[in-house]
Motif scaffolding. Structure first.
Motif, mmCIF file in Angstrom:
data_model
loop_
_atom_site.group_PDB
_atom_site.id
_atom_site.type_symbol
_atom_site.label_atom_id
_atom_site.label_comp_id
_atom_site.label_asym_id
_atom_site.label_seq_id
_atom_site.Cartn_x
_atom_site.Cartn_y
_atom_site.Cartn_z
ATOM 1 N N UNK A 295 1.026 -1.683 0.276
ATOM 2 C CA UNK A 295 -0.174 -0.070 -0.375
ATOM 3 C C UNK A 295 0.953 1.666 0.054
ATOM 4 N N UNK B 264 1.293 7.489 2.075
ATOM 5 C CA UNK B 264 0.398 9.178 2.100
ATOM 6 C C UNK B 264 -1.210 8.852 2.467
ATOM 7 N N UNK B 265 -1.736 8.182 1.308
ATOM 8 C CA UNK B 265 -2.900 7.817 1.611
ATOM 9 C C UNK B 265 -3.084 6.375 1.395
ATOM 10 N N UNK B 266 -3.915 6.110 2.095
ATOM 11 C CA UNK B 266 -4.016 3.814 1.735
ATOM 12 C C UNK B 266 -4.658 3.408 0.518
ATOM 13 N N UNK B 267 -4.022 3.727 0.079
ATOM 14 C CA UNK B 267 -3.943 2.273 -1.836
ATOM 15 C C UNK B 267 -3.560 1.944 -2.262
ATOM 16 N N UNK B 268 -3.505 0.190 -2.848
ATOM 17 C CA UNK B 268 -2.785 -0.121 -3.037
ATOM 18 C C UNK B 268 -1.735 0.266 -4.077
ATOM 19 N N UNK C 221 -8.072 -0.212 -8.111
ATOM 20 C CA UNK C 221 -6.529 -0.299 -8.330
ATOM 21 C C UNK C 221 -5.879 -1.908 -8.568
ATOM 22 N N UNK D 7 10.972 4.015 -7.652
ATOM 23 C CA UNK D 7 12.178 5.218 -7.447
ATOM 24 C C UNK D 7 12.584 4.384 -6.008
ATOM 25 N N UNK D 8 13.476 5.313 -5.365
ATOM 26 C CA UNK D 8 13.991 4.703 -3.723
ATOM 27 C C UNK D 8 13.303 4.465 -2.697
ATOM 28 N N UNK E 238 10.047 4.694 -2.702
ATOM 29 C CA UNK E 238 9.058 2.972 -2.760
ATOM 30 C C UNK E 238 9.949 2.257 -3.022
ATOM 31 N N UNK F 121 10.649 -2.625 2.998
ATOM 32 C CA UNK F 121 9.045 -2.381 4.680
ATOM 33 C C UNK F 121 7.936 -3.470 5.459
ATOM 34 N N UNK F 122 7.264 -3.422 3.825
ATOM 35 C CA UNK F 122 6.096 -3.680 3.764
ATOM 36 C C UNK F 122 6.121 -5.375 3.520
#
Lengths: 344, 201
Positions: B91, B94-98, B135, B153-154, B156, B162-163
């Motif tokens: 996800x 900033x805002x939650x989306x897939x 999505x 990007x770095x 992302x 992390x996720x």
């Protein structure tokens, strides 16, 4: 001192919250929030706006597209999507105002998508509401298009269809949608009835390749056949194609058209693309047929969620449908657009 | 005197705040995946289960995959190991989306009083928003997580790692719960919550 303390405690608390945040493994996803913001500058080389396709209308002006705000939630088998847009692109340039009555004529509902859906099984879905059309390659949201200006096919085709549809996925490679929609395109309310039949056959013949065969037909809305396909041929090269033919229900006319969209990623931040389009307006009882060709060269330059879109476009008509810098009729028009789109 | 006490208290709170900050950071970093000898991301753990036989561990882990992955057709169960392929969603922050999906392979092996598991073969598919505000996987093919840095990007990339680490840790925790329980014994019927009697008082 107190401020430093508060800041530290806030940051520490945020860190803990972040560390505790775990990946959701159930099917009930969190409330999804999404959207975009876009702005642009256009310079038509004639000195005035000339090319009549959707959006990016204002010449020699730093202008706005829209702010788009969407919510989506799924609980078990039931979902909803509500997407509202504010700004020229997301209001009078793409969606209707009110219900057409005098008192409500100027009251925009701002709705791009508003529907509910239910998965009867893993493969069978029912959806009802006001939805982006299933026809065509390009869409209203600037995050869904590679080019910032739009094709004649997009401008002439439906934007939204309100109705009820059922989609069955035979496999990952084949699915079929069939539905019944309001009698006219792009309306929140039907004029008389719900009489447009729509269907979409989705095929995925190879990895990275999808093709949609679409039809929408009704006694009021006319008949449109549409092919939309995109193939990610290599990790860097993608080719898209859109072809459509439309015949109105009454009065003759309509259009045929085809557009090709080759795109090449030259780095992870920069993709270059072309759109070549041929569009023909069919003859009516009063006007002969006419055609136009259009070539658009666009770059997408990404900086995180922000995409810069410089674009140059050349349109050439069969007849003198544009005007030059002196206001005299001419066959060709060209423009430069620089747009910025932030997606979240 | 009061001023001294105030400064003393403030210093203590400041120290606790800094401690919390670093503890949080350390905790977040623990979720990171590591690279193995073949430069592939892997989450690897060996867990001791004193007093639990190989047979029980086998049955417990089989029960785990059947419960957590119902309907998954990739499950392979042998006498000493289990292998399964699945995926999880990532996800945006900033805002939650897939933002994408990560496919992975989970391996579980067991022997007397211990088991080991590792998740590897991580492959990322970015998601994009379709016209209906949903999505969905983009047309791009799966990208091995090891080479995803060349495509995204770095920031992302760090978020996906992390996720993925957080997911592995969560899954490992769940596996441990299943391994510790005796799923072969007959389950007691669920105890009904005690009822309050109101007619006798």
């Amino acid at each position: 001192m107190k401020k430093i303390l508060l800041l530290l405690i806030t940051v520490a608390g945020f860190n803990f919250a972040k560390a505790q945040d775990t990946v959701k493994t159930t099917s009930d996803a969190p409330l999804v929030i999404f959207g975009s913001v876009d702005t642009y500058y256009k310079d038509d080389f004639s000195g005035h706006a000339n090319i009549p396709t959707s959006f990016a209308w204002d010449n020699n002006s730093v202008s706005i597209g829209m702010i788009d705000l969407g919510l989506k939630k799924t609980v078990g088998k039931a979902s909803f999507v509500g997407e509202l847009s504010f700004g020229p692109r997301g209001q009078y340039q793409s969606i209707p105002n009110g219900d057409g009555s005098t008192a409500n004529a100027g009251n925009s509902y701002h709705v791009q998508n508003l529907y509910v859906s239910y998965n009867l099984t893993d493969k069978f879905n029912l959806t009802a509401g006001y939805m982006a059309t299933f026809i065509g390659y390009e869409v209203i949201s600037p995050t869904g298009n590679f080019n910032y200006s739009t094709s004649y096919l997009f401008t002439s085709g439906p934007f939204q269809n309100a109705g009820f549809k059922a989609t069955y996925a035979f496999s990952d490679k084949v699915s079929l949608m069939a539905g019944i929609f309001n009698d006219n395109w792009n309306v929140y309310t039907s004029t008389h009835d719900v009489s447009t039949f729509g269907a979409q056959l989705m095929l995925a013949p190879a990895k990275g390749w999808t093709a949609y065969l679409n039809v929408a037909t009704g006694p009021t809305s006319g008949t449109i056949f549409d092919l939309t396909t995109a193939y990610q041929i290599t990790s860097a090269f993608k080719l898209g194609l859109n072809g459509a033919t439309f015949t109105p229900a009454h009065g003759g006319g309509g259009y045929d058209g085809v557009a090709l969209y080759p795109q090449l990623a030259v780095s992870k931040a920069v993709t270059l693309g072309l759109r070549g389009e041929y569009f023909e307006a069919k003859a009516t009882t009063t006007t002969p047929k006419d055609h136009i060709t259009s070539l658009t060269a666009t770059a997408n330059i990404k900086a995180g969620p922000l995409t810069f879109i410089p674009e140059i476009r050349f349109d050439n008509g069969k007849n003198q449908i544009f005007t030059d810098s002196n206001g005299a009729p001419t066959k060709s028009a060209s423009q430069f657009v620089l747009a910025a789109v932030y997606a979240f | 005197m009061r001023e001294r006490l105030y400064i003393y208290m403030m210093k203590r709170i400041l120290l606790i705040g800094i401690g919390l900050l670093f503890a949080g950071m350390a905790r977040a970093q623990k979720n990171q995946l590591l690279l193995d000898e073949h430069n592939r991301y892997v989450y690897y753990q060996v867990v001791d289960m004193p007093g639990i036989s190989t047979d029980s561990l086998h049955k417990n882990s089989a029960y785990f995959v059947k419960s957590i992955y119902p309907g998954n057709k990739s499950i392979k169960i042998s006498d000493s190991a289990i292998l399964i392929k699945d995926k999880f969603l990532t996800y945006t922050s900033f805002v939650k989306h897939e933002s994408g999906e990560v496919t992975y392979t989970l391996n579980i092996e067991f022997r007397d009083s211990k088991y080991r598991y590792w998740l590897t073969d991580f492959s990322f598919t970015p998601y994009e928003r379709n016209r209906y505000g949903v999505f969905v996987p983009s047309s791009q093919n799966h990208i091995p997580l090891e080479t995803a840095a060349s495509k995204v990007g770095k920031k992302e990339m760090a978020s996906y790692i992390e996720q993925a680490g957080a997911f592995c840790k969560q899954l490992g925790g769940k596996l441990k719960e299943y391994m510790a329980e005796n799923h072969t014994a007959q389950k007691k019927p669920d105890q009904q919550p005690a009822k309050i009697v109101t007619d006798k008082w």
